[in-house]
Write an enzyme that holds these catalytic residues in place. Structure first.
Site, PDB file in Angstrom:
ATOM      1  N   SER A  37       0.837  -1.282   0.099  1.00 49.89           N
ATOM      2  CA  SER A  37       0.053   0.056  -0.103  1.00 49.89           C
ATOM      3  C   SER A  37       0.961   1.188  -0.055  1.00 49.89           C
ATOM      4  O   SER A  37       1.946   1.518   1.009  1.00 49.89           O
ATOM      5  CB  SER A  37      -0.847   0.013   1.196  1.00 49.89           C
ATOM      6  OG  SER A  37      -1.718   1.092   0.927  1.00 49.89           O
ATOM      7  N   GLU A  38       0.551   2.076  -0.989  1.00 49.46           N
ATOM      8  CA  GLU A  38       1.659   3.103  -1.326  1.00 49.46           C
ATOM      9  C   GLU A  38       1.728   4.059  -0.011  1.00 49.46           C
ATOM     10  O   GLU A  38       2.891   5.007   0.147  1.00 49.46           O
ATOM     11  CB  GLU A  38       1.436   4.115  -2.466  1.00 49.46           C
ATOM     12  CG  GLU A  38      -0.017   4.752  -2.454  1.00 49.46           C
ATOM     13  CD  GLU A  38      -1.157   3.781  -3.081  1.00 49.46           C
ATOM     14  OE1 GLU A  38      -1.068   2.507  -3.184  1.00 49.46           O
ATOM     15  OE2 GLU A  38      -1.985   4.364  -3.905  1.00 49.46           O
ATOM     16  N   ASN A  39       0.947   4.174   1.030  1.00 47.04           N
ATOM     17  CA  ASN A  39       0.989   4.911   2.423  1.00 47.04           C
ATOM     18  C   ASN A  39       2.109   4.409   3.200  1.00 47.04           C
ATOM     19  O   ASN A  39       2.169   4.857   4.241  1.00 47.04           O
ATOM     20  CB  ASN A  39      -0.292   5.231   2.871  1.00 47.04           C
ATOM     21  CG  ASN A  39      -0.808   4.177   3.371  1.00 47.04           C
ATOM     22  OD1 ASN A  39      -0.906   3.063   2.512  1.00 47.04           O
ATOM     23  ND2 ASN A  39      -1.568   4.098   4.500  1.00 47.04           N
TER      24      ASN A  39
ATOM     25  N   SER B  81       8.371   3.966   0.240  1.00 50.32           N
ATOM     26  CA  SER B  81       7.300   3.435  -0.562  1.00 50.32           C
ATOM     27  C   SER B  81       7.381   3.717  -1.894  1.00 50.32           C
ATOM     28  O   SER B  81       7.401   2.670  -2.732  1.00 50.32           O
ATOM     29  CB  SER B  81       5.847   3.743   0.154  1.00 50.32           C
ATOM     30  OG  SER B  81       4.839   3.055  -0.374  1.00 50.32           O
TER      31      SER B  81
END
Lengths: 214, 226
Positions: A47-49, A89
């Site tokens: 998840s990019e966060n 990320s």
């Protein structure tokens, strides 16, 4: 004529994701794909966060304000998962470490161009989020979307009308009617069609020439 | 004795000037320094440029600061989200400048600022309308666009733990933009849920070394997060 439901589209994509891949799933139908990857097949969700090894939604009493996915919904972490900051990320994304990203789209062109962030050239405040980073950076970009808009216009086109998210980025498209590869120099190549639909009927709902290997 | 821990939010935010560029940590509500943002509303600085992933929600925090007319420009990746009414109103009325930056480029621009890199090339956004006006150069047969670093005058971050040297840890996905913002600003202020004795945060577990942190203020998020 039959067509796949959202759940069937998600399940169909899940079939093609092998064990060991690092996968980023966009918001909407792509998020649902995780539900169709069997637990014994280890696919690591990014998840990019800032999460690797993301798991499903928690029981409400176990949710914490600090553990959310890119859609800002509460999630869990699987054993072996990790947290990191945004620059790392997106380094994973841009650096080609993510095996697959699956996104929704407004349009995909036969050269692999994708438009999925702004609905008009005149929209001066569209929300891009991580879409451009993911589309440009992941090793593979697959799109899952309906074959046409609600009013029947093709979403697979010769040239995108909407502002681009990335140029020549999409490798495969899963729609409610077909699975189609984007092949450099050739365009859309049909791999599967839902039962009961002919290639001619599929072509009529597509804005660019469909090819087959047969 | 070095002691970066201050006793109040007002003290933590003292000296922030009009016209400052303020980096605000958080992705959605996770890792967002809510109490420092509320403190900035009280503090009074105006004509601010705010860098944050989102453009505020509801009528509190960043949205309230914007509604009070204190923000001149917002630099973000995702301005429109659930409850971004204040942003919509101000933007439509021409009362707010907006710079849209892809999320990864936003993080990297701040990382670069903190690392002394004035600009870099990225494939993200090449061939799109966000490439307009930017230098394009081909590397390995692929177009890239040049992006400038994004330094801040002030960074506001939310930490889980802090000590008096300013060493920080973050909680879960609350880490998000906080470490790159901490390193990109001249004055970095952290609100921390726990204050630890020097040495009690295991050195191997420090996420942001104190060199990047100017002031720490203790803000307990309350039950059940004690």
């Amino acid at each position: 004529m039959s067509s796949f439901t959202r759940q069937q589209m998600a399940a169909r994509v899940a079939q093609d994701i092998p064990e060991g891949w690092f996968v980023n799933l966009g918001i909407g139908i792509p998020t649902m794909i995780a539900d169709y990857v069997p637990m014994e097949r280890e696919v690591i969700l990014h998840s990019e966060n800032g999460i690797l090894g993301m798991g499903p939604a928690p029981a409400p009493e176990q949710a914490t304000p600090w553990l959310i996915n890119a859609g800002k919904q509460p999630v869990t972490l699987r054993p072996g998962g990790s947290f990191f900051h945004h620059a790392d990320s997106f380094g994973m994304i841009r650096g080609g470490h993510i095996d697959l990203c699956v996104l929704g789209a407004f349009e995909v062109a036969e050269n692999g161009d994708i438009a999925n962030w702004a609905t008009s050239e005149n929209d001066s405040a569209p929300a891009v989020g991580g879409a451009m980073d993911l589309a440009a950076g992941a090793k593979r970009l697959w799109v899952v979307m309906d074959h046409t808009t609600k009013d029947g216009r093709p979403k697979l086109v010769e040239t995108c009308g909407y502002p681009l998210t990335a140029h020549c980025a999409v490798q495969r498209i899963y729609t409610n009617l077909a699975v189609i590869d984007v092949v450099r120099g050739r365009g859309f190549v049909v791999r599967e069609i839902v039962p009961g639909l002919s290639l001619t009927e599929l072509q009529a709902k597509t804005g660019a020439t469909l090819h087959t290997d047969a | 004795m070095i002691n970066k821990i201050v006793q109040s939010i007002a003290e933590a935010l003292s000296g922030i000037k009009d016209g400052s560029t303020v980096l605000m940590g958080g992705f959605g509500a996770a890792g967002q320094p809510d109490d420092l943002i509320e403190g900035l509303i009280e503090q009074g600085a105006k004509d601010l440029t705010v860098v944050a992933n989102n453009a505020g929600a509801g009528r509190v925090g960043l949205a309230k600061l914007m509604e009070m007319g204190r923000v001149r420009k917002i630099i973000c990746s995702f301005p429109r989200s659930a409850g971004s009414t204040v942003f919509e109103e101000l933007y439509r009325a021409g009362k707010l400048e907006l710079e849209i930056v892809p999320q990864g480029t936003l993080a990297e621009r701040m990382r670069a600022a903190g690392a002394g890199i004035p600009a870099f090339y990225t494939p993200t956004g090449a061939g799109t309308k966000l490439a307009q006006g930017k230098e394009t150069r081909e590397f390995n047969g692929r177009p890239h666009i040049m992006e400038l670093s994004l330094p801040g005058d002030v960074a506001l971050v939310e930490a889980w733990e802090a000590d008096r040297w300013g060493n920080l840890t973050y909680r879960q996905s609350g880490r998000n933009f906080n470490p790159v913002m901490a390193m990109a600003a001249k004055l970095t202020v952290a609100q921390a849920h726990h204050i630890r004795e020097l040495g009690d945060i295991a050195p191997d577990n420090v996420h942001t070394p104190g060199i990047f942190v100017s002031r720490v203020v203790h803000v307990v998020r309350g039950a059940p997060w004690n």
